[in-house]
Design an enzyme around this catalytic site. Structure first.
Site, mmCIF file in Angstrom:
data_model
loop_
_atom_site.group_PDB
_atom_site.id
_atom_site.type_symbol
_atom_site.label_atom_id
_atom_site.label_comp_id
_atom_site.label_asym_id
_atom_site.label_seq_id
_atom_site.Cartn_x
_atom_site.Cartn_y
_atom_site.Cartn_z
ATOM 1 N N VAL A 46 -1.847 13.393 0.277
ATOM 2 C CA VAL A 46 -1.023 12.627 -1.183
ATOM 3 C C VAL A 46 -1.689 12.103 -1.612
ATOM 4 C CG1 VAL A 46 0.909 11.324 -1.402
ATOM 5 C CG2 VAL A 46 0.711 12.577 0.738
ATOM 6 N N CYS A 47 -2.614 11.373 -1.355
ATOM 7 C CA CYS A 47 -3.218 10.532 -2.978
ATOM 8 C C CYS A 47 -3.387 10.792 -4.229
ATOM 9 C CB CYS A 47 -4.356 9.901 -2.483
ATOM 10 S SG CYS A 47 -4.389 8.372 -1.486
#
Length: 187
Positions: A46-47
């Site tokens: 997700v980062c």
């Protein structure tokens, strides 16, 4: 206890920015609006989507007088390696702060106890170093840079217009409210 209205605590670290390692302290972040954008770790899932979204919004943030500091508990060396190997992270031109000693994550009370990773948290800080906005999401919930832009515009507006407040879903140029006894029960 909320950190809203508190001053950023002292820190010193090394950041990766535009091909260089640069020293950064809390004093360096004063004098303009700042976003501290914490994320769990480099080379994750997700980062990079969030950091790329923020990279796309970075020119607009700069025009608004806002500097961005992404922060993870990785080193500045790891940030460079990630920047050099990921197409999404390769777009980043803002500061990528290393926090391997956890000072910054602890200062912002965003470190996951016993894990050594920061939670997914966003802190908007005014030019005096005072925290004006906090958003923290769970591991799997990515943030949206456009919504962050809207919130920063609202924070900048109320800082420039004491006595006014921005209602829900306020967008730049829309009407604000001036809280008073006359408004009680009328909204």
């Amino acid at each position: 206890m909320s950190l809203i209205g508190t001053t950023v605590l002292p820190f010193a670290t090394t950041a990766y920015k535009e091909g260089k390692f640069v020293p950064i302290t809390d004093a360096d972040t004063r004098g303009k609006w700042a976003v501290f954008f914490f994320y769990p770790a480099d080379f994750t899932f997700v980062c990079p989507t969030e950091l790329e979204d923020l990279a796309d919004a970075y020119p607009t943030l700069q025009k608004m007088g806002v500097e961005v500091y992404s922060v993870s508990t990785d080193t500045h060396f790891s940030h460079k390696a990630w920047h050099d190997t990921s197409p999404a992270i390769g777009k980043i031109n803002y500061y990528m702060l290393g926090d391997q000693n956890h000072v910054i994550s602890n200062n912002f009370q965003i470190l996951r106890e016993g894990q050594g990773l920061a939670d997914r948290g966003t802190f908007v800080v005014d030019p005096d170093g005072v925290i004006q906005l906090i958003e923290v999401t769970s591991e799997g919930v990515g943030r949206n840079a456009q919504e962050l832009l809207r919130k920063i515009k609202a924070a900048q507006y109320i800082a420039a217009h004491p006595g006014e407040v921005c209602p829900a879903k306020w967008e730049e140029g829309e009407e604000t409210l001036a809280p008073s006894l006359d408004l009680v029960g009328k909204i």
